[in-house]
Design an enzyme around this catalytic site. Structure first.
Site, PDB file in Angstrom:
ATOM      1  N   LYS A 263      45.597 -64.681 169.210  1.00 37.74           N
ATOM      2  CA  LYS A 263      44.408 -63.959 169.129  1.00 37.74           C
ATOM      3  C   LYS A 263      43.478 -63.895 170.454  1.00 37.74           C
ATOM      4  O   LYS A 263      43.150 -64.828 170.999  1.00 37.74           O
ATOM      5  CB  LYS A 263      43.341 -64.340 167.993  1.00 37.74           C
ATOM      6  CG  LYS A 263      41.901 -63.536 168.192  1.00 37.74           C
ATOM      7  CD  LYS A 263      41.010 -64.136 166.954  1.00 37.74           C
ATOM      8  CE  LYS A 263      39.573 -63.473 166.972  1.00 37.74           C
ATOM      9  NZ  LYS A 263      38.503 -63.996 166.207  1.00 37.74           N
ATOM     10  N   LYS A 275      26.896 -59.369 165.433  1.00 36.64           N
ATOM     11  CA  LYS A 275      26.772 -60.692 165.571  1.00 36.64           C
ATOM     12  C   LYS A 275      25.255 -60.803 166.073  1.00 36.64           C
ATOM     13  O   LYS A 275      24.737 -60.084 166.549  1.00 36.64           O
ATOM     14  CB  LYS A 275      27.454 -61.332 166.466  1.00 36.64           C
ATOM     15  CG  LYS A 275      28.837 -61.584 165.732  1.00 36.64           C
ATOM     16  CD  LYS A 275      29.662 -62.632 166.663  1.00 36.64           C
ATOM     17  CE  LYS A 275      31.029 -62.811 166.360  1.00 36.64           C
ATOM     18  NZ  LYS A 275      31.177 -63.534 165.135  1.00 36.64           N
ATOM     19  N   ASP A 286      36.787 -66.267 172.272  1.00 36.92           N
ATOM     20  CA  ASP A 286      37.328 -65.822 171.092  1.00 36.92           C
ATOM     21  C   ASP A 286      38.980 -65.276 171.572  1.00 36.92           C
ATOM     22  O   ASP A 286      39.667 -64.487 170.800  1.00 36.92           O
ATOM     23  CB  ASP A 286      36.647 -64.568 170.618  1.00 36.92           C
ATOM     24  CG  ASP A 286      36.920 -64.461 169.025  1.00 36.92           C
ATOM     25  OD1 ASP A 286      37.488 -65.229 168.333  1.00 36.92           O
ATOM     26  OD2 ASP A 286      36.730 -63.114 168.418  1.00 36.92           O
ATOM     27  N   ASP A 345      33.498 -57.741 161.769  1.00 37.33           N
ATOM     28  CA  ASP A 345      33.525 -58.817 162.425  1.00 37.33           C
ATOM     29  C   ASP A 345      34.669 -59.869 162.016  1.00 37.33           C
ATOM     30  O   ASP A 345      35.105 -60.635 162.800  1.00 37.33           O
ATOM     31  CB  ASP A 345      32.205 -59.772 162.225  1.00 37.33           C
ATOM     32  CG  ASP A 345      31.947 -60.776 163.376  1.00 37.33           C
ATOM     33  OD1 ASP A 345      32.687 -60.963 164.325  1.00 37.33           O
ATOM     34  OD2 ASP A 345      31.179 -61.610 163.099  1.00 37.33           O
ATOM     35  N   ARG A 349      41.798 -61.186 162.316  1.00 38.83           N
ATOM     36  CA  ARG A 349      43.027 -60.803 161.274  1.00 38.83           C
ATOM     37  C   ARG A 349      43.616 -59.390 161.444  1.00 38.83           C
ATOM     38  O   ARG A 349      44.938 -59.248 161.345  1.00 38.83           O
ATOM     39  CB  ARG A 349      42.582 -61.288 159.850  1.00 38.83           C
ATOM     40  CG  ARG A 349      41.360 -60.480 159.269  1.00 38.83           C
ATOM     41  CD  ARG A 349      40.828 -60.824 158.213  1.00 38.83           C
ATOM     42  NE  ARG A 349      39.739 -62.102 158.433  1.00 38.83           N
ATOM     43  CZ  ARG A 349      39.092 -62.640 157.523  1.00 38.83           C
ATOM     44  NH1 ARG A 349      39.217 -62.488 156.470  1.00 38.83           N
ATOM     45  NH2 ARG A 349      38.259 -63.687 158.095  1.00 38.83           N
TER      46      ARG A 349
HETATM   47  N1  BES Z   1      35.607 -65.071 166.318  1.00 38.15           N
HETATM   48  C1  BES Z   1      34.927 -65.289 164.961  1.00 38.15           C
HETATM   49  C2  BES Z   1      35.207 -66.479 164.473  1.00 38.15           C
HETATM   50  C3  BES Z   1      34.160 -67.569 165.098  1.00 38.15           C
HETATM   51  C4  BES Z   1      32.879 -67.657 165.013  1.00 38.15           C
HETATM   52  C5  BES Z   1      34.811 -68.818 166.016  1.00 38.15           C
HETATM   53  C6  BES Z   1      31.962 -68.578 165.397  1.00 38.15           C
HETATM   54  C7  BES Z   1      33.900 -69.538 166.382  1.00 38.15           C
HETATM   55  C8  BES Z   1      32.608 -69.619 166.431  1.00 38.15           C
HETATM   56  C9  BES Z   1      35.670 -64.241 163.988  1.00 38.15           C
HETATM   57  O1  BES Z   1      36.268 -62.944 164.599  1.00 38.15           O
HETATM   58  C10 BES Z   1      34.748 -63.892 162.962  1.00 38.15           C
HETATM   59  O2  BES Z   1      33.608 -63.414 163.400  1.00 38.15           O
HETATM   60  N2  BES Z   1      34.644 -64.264 161.811  1.00 38.15           N
HETATM   61  C11 BES Z   1      34.013 -64.112 160.865  1.00 38.15           C
HETATM   62  C12 BES Z   1      34.738 -63.869 159.484  1.00 38.15           C
HETATM   63  C13 BES Z   1      33.583 -63.182 158.621  1.00 38.15           C
HETATM   64  C14 BES Z   1      33.218 -61.803 158.894  1.00 38.15           C
HETATM   65  C15 BES Z   1      34.675 -63.096 157.347  1.00 38.15           C
HETATM   66  C16 BES Z   1      32.822 -65.444 160.603  1.00 38.15           C
HETATM   67  O3  BES Z   1      33.529 -66.543 160.616  1.00 38.15           O
HETATM   68  O4  BES Z   1      31.777 -65.413 160.189  1.00 38.15           O
HETATM   69 ZN    ZN Z   2      36.451 -62.964 166.625  1.00 36.14          ZN
HETATM   70 MN    MN Z   3      34.597 -61.584 164.851  1.00 32.22          MN
END
Ligand code: BES
Ligand code: ZN
Ligand code: MN
Length: 490
Positions: A263, A275, A286, A345, A349
């Site tokens: 990724k 965010k 990321d 966000d 995936r």
């Molecule tokens: N890159 C983030 C995941 C992440 C967040 C990694 C904080 C490390 C620290 C990912 O793209 C994301 O935002 N995931 C969301 C998914 C949700 C919207 C289903 C998350 O984890 O809140």
């Molecule tokens: Zn992310």
């Molecule tokens: Mn995200």
């Protein structure tokens, strides 16, 4: 950092700093025992008097020990022998290395690997010590010029050992280079490390390492392949996406490759599902999945492992914009499956699903994707383990074992069919979020739908890829696990 081997007796090594380990309440072992003999008991006397701290994690710097050539001796406390294992060995090496990073000396001779660690052989101990010392001496300087109070990382290090250990030391220097690459890419700011920059880095690896080729797909080429999920994420950014494909050939052309997928979100604002401001800067990390699959690839190629490896990076930036994809959009992925975007966000995936479909054409022996995919993974496992999910028990076992071997551990979570239900929607084949329960697992469930034709595993490194809130930045994990896995297959 330059690595060499020296088979001279430790007390005869002429070095600014000799590094040895001592156990708590136990007879001196290995190099420490030799130094004690050469100094006629001076070392043991300092341990007995408490001037040397043999507790785990402690370090003591000695000067001018009689009968010893070295100007200084750094003694690492190893704690109780009964509790000493590879994890504590790793920690001791990192502790000693970190002290030397801050200290003005830039050369040292390391004997830490001369102590017993579980039943691990000399090659493992040397390789692991060398990688750990190198990791501990990494300093990020690219956008922060050196000052007088900057650290003085080691420049060249010799290790106690005979020439027969030189293959292990060569492996260590390749692994260390892979870790460095991954950490440097991870730490670079998002205004420098964008998708085009990642592509440029891949090109430079292909130029410098034997047997490596690179192919970079741009927006137009991805559109022709129907990668609308990846392109959907990218469309809100002025920085165009790239699909980066690195190929290393160490075996015959018809031998099925191992495929690593990363990724590479070079910055994740969350997009229209923006965010919060606090800690958003951390989303420069990321792209650590991409950084680590590139680093592991480089390490294996430098080692010239006799296998074929392909690394695919889905590089894009997730920004809010008038052109950005939005909640409610339904997107047709490269596989033909439709996805309802309920949260922009959940972009990791989206880019990975098209990258996984793209990998089908390589007919891989195994496909492993690596991603900072979910905050939920940090809730589940903290910062100590990467999350591992796979429908293939043998592959999952191989990866867990590799993580144990490399002290870069992963912990498996279930990927039962039961969880798939959370991705149901009336408007598409699936939605891109599964709600609050088991967020890491439903993210993996989403990916699994695009990897049905492959022997696939997913590593969620949201907790392990960088040290949250601390100044240390990217860890380079799981370069160690990935390289160990591939070395075990070679
Ligand atoms: N890159 C983030 C995941 C992440 C967040 C990694 C904080 C490390 C620290 C990912 O793209 C994301 O935002 N995931 C969301 C998914 C949700 C919207 C289903 C998350 O984890 O809140
Ligand atoms: Zn992310
Ligand atoms: Mn995200």
């Amino acid at each position: 950092m330059q690595f060499t081997l020296s088979g001279h007796a430790p007390h005869q090594v002429d070095t600014p700093c000799l590094v040895i380990g001592v156990f708590e309440d136990a007879p001196l072992q290995g190099a420490a025992a030799e130094i004690d003999r050469a100094s006629e008991g001076a070392l043991q006397a300092l341990v007995s008097s408490g001037d040397i701290d043999d507790n785990r994690g402690q370090t003591t710097l000695l000067h001018g020990l009689p009968g010893v050539q070295a100007k200084r001796i750094l003694v690492a406390g190893l704690g109780k022998p009964s509790k000493f294992d590879r994890v504590r060995f790793d920690q001791a090496c990192v502790k000693a290395g970190a002290l030397l990073r801050e200290h003005p000396v830039t050369e040292a001779h390391i004997c830490l690997h001369e102590v017993a660690v579980e039943d691990l052989d000399a090659a493992w101990r040397l390789r692991h010590a060398a990688v750990a010392i190198d990791r501990a001496n990494y300093v990020y300087t690219t956008t922060k010029p050196r000052k007088d109070d900057s650290p003085h990382p080691l420049q060249s290090v010799s290790f106690q050992g005979e020439a027969e250990l030189s293959p292990a030391l060569d492996q260590a220097s390749s692994i260390a280079a892979g870790y460095r690459r991954a950490r440097e890419l991870g730490n670079l700011p998002p205004n420098i490390c964008n998708p085009a920059y990642l592509a440029q880095q891949a090109r430079s690896i292909a130029e410098h390492v034997n047997g490596v080729e690179v192919e970079i797909l741009d927006k137009r080429q991805m559109a022709e392949l129907g990668m609308d999920a990846l392109l959907g994420v990218a469309q809100g950014s002025e920085n165009d996406p790239r699909l980066i494909v690195l190929k290393y050939r160490g075996a015959a052309e018809d031998v099925q490759p191992f495929v690593l997928v990363g990724k590479g979100i070079t910055f994740d604002t969350g997009g229209i599902s923006l965010k919060p401001a606090e800690n958003m800067d951390q989303m420069k990390f990321d792209m650590c999945g991409a950084a680590t699959v590139i680093g592991a690839f480089e390490a294996c190629a430098l080692m010239q492992l006799p296998i074929n490896i392909i690394t695919v990076v889905a590089a894009a930036e997730n920004m809010p914009d008038g052109k950005a994809y939005r909640p409610g959009d339904v997107i047709t992925s490269m596989s033909g499956k439709t996805i309802e975007v309920l949260n922009t966000d959940a972009e990791g995936r989206m880019v990975l699903c098209d990258a996984l479909t793209y990998c089908e054409k390589f007919n891989p022996q195994a496909t492993i994707d690596v991603a900072t995919l979910t905050g939920a993974c940090v809730v589940a496992l903290g910062h100590h383990a990467s999350g591992l999910m796979s429908l293939h028990d043998d592959l999952a076992g191989e990866l867990v074992d590799a993580g144990q071997q490399a002290v870069d551990r992963a912990w498996r979570m279930p990927l039962w069919e039961d969880y798939q239900e959370q991705l149901k929607t009336p408007f598409a084949d699936m939605k891109n979020v599964g709600g609050m329960p088991a967020g890491s697992i439903t993210a993996a469930c989403f990916l699994s739908r695009f990897a049905k034709k492959q022997r696939w595993a997913h590593l969620d490194i949201a907790g392990s890829a960088w040290k949250w809130g601390l100044t240390e930045g990217a860890t380079g994990r799981p370069v160690g696990l990935l390289v160990q896995y591939l070395m075990n297959r070679a």
